[in-house]
Structures are given as C-alpha cells and as structure tokens.
Motif scaffolding. Sequence first.
Motif, short mmCIF file in Angstrom:
data_model
loop_
_atom_site.label_atom_id
_atom_site.label_comp_id
_atom_site.label_asym_id
_atom_site.label_seq_id
_atom_site.Cartn_x
_atom_site.Cartn_y
_atom_site.Cartn_z
N MET A 112 0.79 -1.23 0.00
CA MET A 112 0.00 0.00 0.00
C MET A 112 0.83 1.29 0.00
O MET A 112 0.45 2.26 -0.62
CB MET A 112 -0.93 0.03 1.23
CG MET A 112 -1.67 -1.27 1.48
SD MET A 112 -2.71 -1.80 0.12
CE MET A 112 -4.16 -0.85 0.44
N ALA A 113 1.94 1.31 0.73
CA ALA A 113 2.69 2.57 0.85
C ALA A 113 4.06 2.31 1.45
O ALA A 113 4.30 1.25 2.01
CB ALA A 113 1.93 3.53 1.77
N ARG A 114 4.94 3.30 1.34
CA ARG A 114 6.22 3.22 2.03
C ARG A 114 6.02 3.72 3.46
O ARG A 114 5.17 4.57 3.72
CB ARG A 114 7.26 4.13 1.36
CG ARG A 114 7.81 3.66 0.05
CD ARG A 114 8.70 2.46 0.13
NE ARG A 114 9.90 2.62 0.93
CZ ARG A 114 10.90 1.72 0.95
NH1 ARG A 114 10.84 0.61 0.22
NH2 ARG A 114 11.96 1.91 1.71
N THR A 115 6.83 3.21 4.35
CA THR A 115 6.74 3.69 5.74
C THR A 115 7.87 4.69 6.02
O THR A 115 8.03 5.14 7.13
CB THR A 115 6.87 2.50 6.72
OG1 THR A 115 8.09 1.80 6.43
CG2 THR A 115 5.71 1.55 6.60
N ASP A 116 8.67 5.01 4.99
CA ASP A 116 9.76 5.96 5.22
C ASP A 116 9.68 7.09 4.21
O ASP A 116 8.65 7.31 3.58
CB ASP A 116 11.12 5.24 5.13
CG ASP A 116 11.27 4.51 3.78
OD1 ASP A 116 10.47 4.78 2.86
OD2 ASP A 116 12.20 3.70 3.65
N ASP A 117 10.76 7.83 4.04
CA ASP A 117 10.72 9.00 3.17
C ASP A 117 11.21 8.71 1.76
O ASP A 117 11.73 9.59 1.06
CB ASP A 117 11.55 10.13 3.80
CG ASP A 117 10.93 10.58 5.10
OD1 ASP A 117 9.70 10.55 5.20
OD2 ASP A 117 11.69 10.93 6.02
N VAL A 118 11.06 7.46 1.35
CA VAL A 118 11.44 7.10 -0.02
C VAL A 118 10.22 7.29 -0.91
O VAL A 118 9.10 6.94 -0.52
CB VAL A 118 11.92 5.63 -0.05
CG1 VAL A 118 11.97 5.10 -1.47
CG2 VAL A 118 13.30 5.51 0.61
N ILE A 119 10.43 7.90 -2.08
CA ILE A 119 9.32 8.02 -3.02
C ILE A 119 9.68 7.32 -4.33
O ILE A 119 10.84 6.99 -4.56
CB ILE A 119 8.91 9.50 -3.29
CG1 ILE A 119 10.08 10.30 -3.85
CG2 ILE A 119 8.36 10.12 -2.02
CD1 ILE A 119 9.68 11.68 -4.36
N ASN A 120 8.69 7.11 -5.15
CA ASN A 120 8.88 6.35 -6.36
C ASN A 120 8.40 7.18 -7.55
O ASN A 120 7.20 7.37 -7.75
CB ASN A 120 8.05 5.07 -6.22
CG ASN A 120 8.58 4.00 -7.11
OD1 ASN A 120 8.81 4.25 -8.29
ND2 ASN A 120 8.78 2.82 -6.56
N VAL A 121 9.33 7.71 -8.31
CA VAL A 121 9.00 8.61 -9.42
C VAL A 121 9.30 7.88 -10.73
O VAL A 121 10.45 7.58 -11.02
CB VAL A 121 9.85 9.91 -9.33
CG1 VAL A 121 9.52 10.84 -10.49
CG2 VAL A 121 9.61 10.60 -7.99
N ALA A 122 8.26 7.59 -11.48
CA ALA A 122 8.40 6.84 -12.75
C ALA A 122 9.18 5.55 -12.54
O ALA A 122 10.06 5.21 -13.34
CB ALA A 122 9.05 7.72 -13.81
N GLY A 123 8.88 4.86 -11.45
CA GLY A 123 9.57 3.58 -11.19
C GLY A 123 10.98 3.78 -10.65
O GLY A 123 11.69 2.81 -10.42
N HIS A 124 11.40 5.04 -10.45
CA HIS A 124 12.74 5.30 -9.91
C HIS A 124 12.61 5.62 -8.43
O HIS A 124 11.82 6.47 -8.04
CB HIS A 124 13.40 6.48 -10.62
CG HIS A 124 13.41 6.38 -12.12
ND1 HIS A 124 13.72 5.21 -12.77
CD2 HIS A 124 13.15 7.28 -13.08
CE1 HIS A 124 13.66 5.41 -14.08
NE2 HIS A 124 13.29 6.65 -14.30
N ARG A 125 13.44 4.96 -7.65
CA ARG A 125 13.37 5.15 -6.19
C ARG A 125 14.23 6.35 -5.79
O ARG A 125 15.41 6.40 -6.10
CB ARG A 125 13.87 3.87 -5.56
CG ARG A 125 14.03 3.92 -4.07
CD ARG A 125 14.23 2.49 -3.61
NE ARG A 125 14.84 2.45 -2.32
CZ ARG A 125 15.13 1.31 -1.71
NH1 ARG A 125 14.88 0.15 -2.28
NH2 ARG A 125 15.68 1.32 -0.53
N LEU A 126 13.63 7.29 -5.11
CA LEU A 126 14.34 8.53 -4.76
C LEU A 126 14.10 8.87 -3.30
O LEU A 126 13.08 8.50 -2.72
CB LEU A 126 13.85 9.68 -5.64
CG LEU A 126 14.12 9.53 -7.13
CD1 LEU A 126 13.24 10.49 -7.93
CD2 LEU A 126 15.59 9.80 -7.44
N SER A 127 15.04 9.62 -2.73
CA SER A 127 14.94 9.99 -1.33
C SER A 127 14.49 11.44 -1.22
O SER A 127 15.16 12.35 -1.75
CB SER A 127 16.31 9.81 -0.69
OG SER A 127 16.38 10.56 0.50
N THR A 128 13.38 11.69 -0.51
CA THR A 128 12.97 13.09 -0.31
C THR A 128 13.97 13.76 0.64
O THR A 128 14.20 14.97 0.55
CB THR A 128 11.55 13.18 0.29
OG1 THR A 128 11.51 12.37 1.46
CG2 THR A 128 10.51 12.72 -0.70
#
Length: 631
Positions: free
Chosen positions: A491-507
Amino acid sequence: MGYHETYKSWQDDPEAYWLEQAKAIDWDVPPTRALYDKGDDLYEWFAEAKVNGCYNAVDRHVASGRADQVAIIHDSPITGTKTKVTYAELQTRVAAAAGVLRANGIGKGDRVIIYMPMVPEAVEAMLACARIGAVHSVVFGGFAANELAVRIDDCTPKAIIAASCGLEPNRIVAYKPLLDSAIDQSRHKPDFCLILQREQSPCDMIEGRDLDWHDAQVGVAPADCVPVQGNHPAYILYTSGTTGAPKGVIRQTAGHLVALNWTMKNIYDVDPGDVFWAASDVGWVVGHSYICYGPLIHGNTTVVFEGKPVGTPDAGTFWRIISEHNVRSFFTAPTAIRAVKREDPKGEEIAKYDISCLRALYLAGERADPDTVVWAQNKLGKPVYDHWWQTETGYTIAGNPAGLEAMPVKLGSPTVPMPGYDVQILDEAGHRQPTGTLGSIAIKLPLPPGTLPTLWNAEDRFRKSYLTTFPGYYETGDAGMIDEDGYLYIMARTDDVINVAGHRLSTGAMEEVLANHPDVAECAVIGVSDALKGQVPLGLVCLSKGVNRPHAEIGAECAKMVRDQIGPVAAYKLTLVVDRLPKTRSGKILRATIVKLADSEPFKLPATIDDPDVLDEIKQSLQTVGYAAEA
Ligand code: COA
Ligand code: AMP
C-alpha cells in the motif's frame, strides 16, 4: 509441483531446497552447505563454494552448444540501429575487456564504477568485472556529477568505465564532463578511466588517465574466469534511503546466481533459448538482475533497449520490439505502460504488430494500479503479472510464479510470497497482524540467497535500516496486508522514499539540497500523486526572514539545484513557498499528513500537532498547483 507444494518444500527444509536449486549452476567447488549463520542476525549463502559469475552467464553456454545463439540484442530507436551479439562473440568481447582491466591492475575485490548508457558494452563491462572477480558498481546515467562523486568516495573504485555520451530522445547527454566533474569533486581518485567513444558525441580524453575502450584492447591478452568464494561481492548497487547518503547494497556471487536462475523459469516462465526483455536500465536493480545476469545465466537472449516507451518514435515501440525480436516474456514498470496508454488509449499501435510470441507482461518497480493492469490485459490479450521486490532483495519477494503454477490474478496484489520469503504483517510493536489488517511488511530472517547480506562499509546503517525495528525480521519499508488467500497487497512506504516513474528517490536527499538554498530557512519535500509517474516530488519551503524575492524565481532555482546535484531523474519541478510547516509539538514535520492532504485522501489530525491552522494554510497553497482538492 505447484506453488503451494513448492513453497512448503522450501519451508520444510530451506537448506535442502536451495542446495537443490544450486545444482543448476556450474561450480568450481560445489556447495556442500547452503546457509551460514554469522550470528547477530547476519547470514550468508554458499559462502565456502567457489564459482565465477561470468562463466555461468557466458562461457558455459558457449561450451554447451549455445555459441551461435544470440545473447544480446541491442535495439536503439534513438540511433536507428539494431545489433546482435552471440554468446561466442560475447565471450570474446568480455574476455578482451576483462584483459584490459587486468592489464591495468584490476584484480579480485577491486571496485570498478560503470557509468554508461544502454549499450551492449555496459553489460560487457559488468561481465568483465565478474570475470576477474572485480566488484562493479553501476551508476545510473540520469544522476548528476555530485551523486557519482558520492559513490566514488564510498566504494573507492580503482577504475571507472564510462561512455562519452548517453542519448535521450530530445538531447545528447555528455557523460564525460559529468565524469570529470565527479572525479574533481571526489576525495578518492580512480587510477584510470576506460571510455567508450560514441560517434554521436565523442569526448576529449585526459592524457595519462583515460583509456579508449577499443584501443586499450590492442595487444592485450584476454582474461580467463577467476573463481571466487560464494560470498564474494559481485556488485555494489547504491539505492535511496531516508537520508541523502545512498545505501550501498551488496550482492554476493553464489546466492545471486542460484536465485536469479531459479526465477527465470519459475517466475518469468522462459526456457533457455527464449528471448526475454526487461525494458529498464542497467543502472537499476532490474537492469542488473534482468537485463544482465538473470537471462544470461539461464541461457536466454536479453534485449538492451535504448529508448523510451513513447516518443522513440511512438507508442508502438514496445510492440515493434516484441514482434521483431520474438520476445516471450516482457518486463517493464507500470509508468511505462501508463505513458503508452496515454498516447494510444485504444491500443491501435498494438494492433499493428504480431505479438503472438509474447506470453505475458510483468510489471514492477512501483504499485501497479488496476486501471493500467486492466488496460494492458484487454489490449494485449495476455496475462499481466505484478510483482514486488526491492534493490535489496534483487528479485521477486512476492509475485505470480507463472512457470510453476499461474495463480489467479487479483487486481492490486502482486500475488504471493516466493519460496525463500516468509512475509509477515506486523504492527508497530512487532506483533503479527491478522488477515486483512494493514501493517508493516517484514520478512522473517534469514532472507534467501541473493539478497543483501549487509551494506557496503555501513553495517551499523544496515542494522538500523533493516534489522532493529522488528528483531528477527528484515523490515521492508513497505506497508500492506495479506488477504485470506495469502495474497499480499503493497500500500505505501513507511519511510521518506518516493517512487518517481519507477525510480526510487529519497525526499531526504532533496531536502538536503533545498536547505542549501541561501533564501530557504526550512523545507520539506514530499511525494505527491502523479497520473503518469505515480509520484512526483513537491517541495515546501519557508524563506529566511526579510527575503522578498519573487517566489517563481526561488522555485526555479530550487529545481535547478536538485537537477544539478541529484540529477534530471529526480524530476523535481514543483516548489511552494509557505509561511510555516505543520509540525508536532516536538518539532517533527508532519510529512505523511501533508501527503494525504495533497492527494485528497482522508486523514486523522495527528494528536500531537502543534498548530492545526498551519494545515489550512498548506492546503490553500497546494490547491494553487492543483493538489488538495476538496472532498
Ligand atoms: N541519462 C540521462 N538523463 C536521463 C536518463 C539517463 N539515463 N534517464 C532519464 N533521464 C532524464 C530525462 O531526459 C528527463 O530529463 P528532462 O527533465 O530534461 O526531460 C528526466 O531524466 C526524467 O526522465 P524520465 O523519468 O525518463 O521521464 P520522462 O518524462 O522523460 O519520461 C516515462 C516518462 C514514463 C516515459 C519514463 O519515465 C519511463 O520510461 N519510465 C520507465 C522507467 C523504468 O523503466 N523504470 C524501471 C525501473 S524498474
Ligand atoms: P527499488 O529498490 O528501486 O526496486 O524500489 C523498491 C520499492 O519500490 C519497494 O520497496 C516498493 O515501495 C516499490 N515497489 C516495487 N515494486 C512494487 C510493486 N509491484 N508494487 C508496489 N510497490 C512496489
């Protein structure tokens, strides 16, 4: 054996299960034992066996009758070229490249960074390292020089292999200036760089440091495969964590050979000789596992695709390649299918090609939204399988084991845990949650072969990131649930990682950049929903007292800073200047609440919120850029 029997046979005796799977690999010294418990929740697989990754991906196929089979198809709609490399040619090319590395002082355990676009030489460079036991670390081309510098300092490579340029649909990305700038910025300096000159934009060479990929091979003896211990690192792959410093995921040799080989038939349902295509990039884990190692270890033909789902030249590219190269199983990210669907909603491009060779579409890298899955099911008339995994695991945690037994697809679920993974849903206190209840997704230790044993140079961080929250478990960082049929939902990440166009990035990494803007006093970066990319970053910045410049100007500067310091792949474009950020009474920024607000999802006002009025102010700001719609 079907899925349930197979899963049970693994559960009954995990060591015996993996030793059996290990028989599909060619060993220099075969394993007699599978799991090594190093104590304190650290594990390794096949540590005492001896093996070579490149031998298993290349040489053994030449020896066993696949010499003339195509190993790599390079299809670049950007340059308009298609080339094929047979296994025999691949062996020659990789041995020559490995010879150059060896002749220049690279040996077992030395690190080599690879910074290359989607050309066959990128895969050959990886295999050349594996051939001599060097540890590669591939850096994605869409990262900026600063990110490359951070990785150079962390893994201290003796050499860097790069290309003069990458090709994006609308521009040539000159890699060499980025490489030079990264080496200028880094404290550690490589002994030499090996550069592939591409005719689209050749680069200047630095005398005494840079060698030409082809020229350097002249007169150099090809290198043979060097056996390494099973627990020898095959590669380090950096991925985003909560802070700006990326985490160096280590992949050990033997486990990844055994596990990837297992997945090719059991998950992707391909037999040796079949064409398999993962439309990703060698810079991501999907590229490591399913452009390079998995298909080659298994004797498949892999496709190296230099292009985009749309615009190179159109939304029919995927289907053209599948049809032309006889692709049996195809793997991409949901965002790529969303891009195709947006351009070609009726699937008219699909109808132009004979894709009867295709058996199934596999999606991973981000949540596969039901709309996209249903569209692909209908338009392709093929099964569409979502599967869930992470850089850390290197292959599927939960998926549809189509080669073993195709399970009924449930929209919104990547299906069931694979053998090797005991997946549990836990509450905050670490108690197992009943069926259908949301919680943190954790995996009971030990993780299976091929998954990360620790982080490069950062065992404390490894423990803190993955092992301490739920003792005895690996914390995935994802939240979800398991239903009554054992299907998992992410359902979701539990940390500050986001997923932009399938690319994992750190806010967190983006916040570190914005915090350096001279006018920014405080900031928060969150991931907000985006119809195409799944999520995009949005920055909320509070300005220092007395700053009175146009907000648009500051926003443009913020975007430029993130692009220059993290890279274009961050796709950071949106900045909102706000007076205050919502916080708890102890001063923690309520990022998760802002995300819910932005995405117009229901949320409970946190009991610890300091001043609820701030949320109203944020809501009004978000509405100016089309987020936080009224319910
Ligand atoms: N080298 C240099 N720059 C790169 C790059 C690379 N290898 N890859 C991407 N970029 C740049 C792009 O040029 C773009 O720059 P721009 O801001 O100047 O346009 C930026 O990074 C964002 O790129 P991208 O994520 O590709 O977005 P897009 O808007 O150009 O295309 C999609 C959107 C959906 C078509 C594209 O994101 C896509 O194909 N996604 C699939 C991703 C995927 O397969 N992921 C696999 C992970 S499993
Ligand atoms: P990466 O390490 O880049 O592969 O990113 C891994 C993260 O992407 C996971 O922890 C999830 O948050 C997300 N992810 C990957 N695959 C899926 C999927 N099939 N469904 C939902 N989320 C996914």
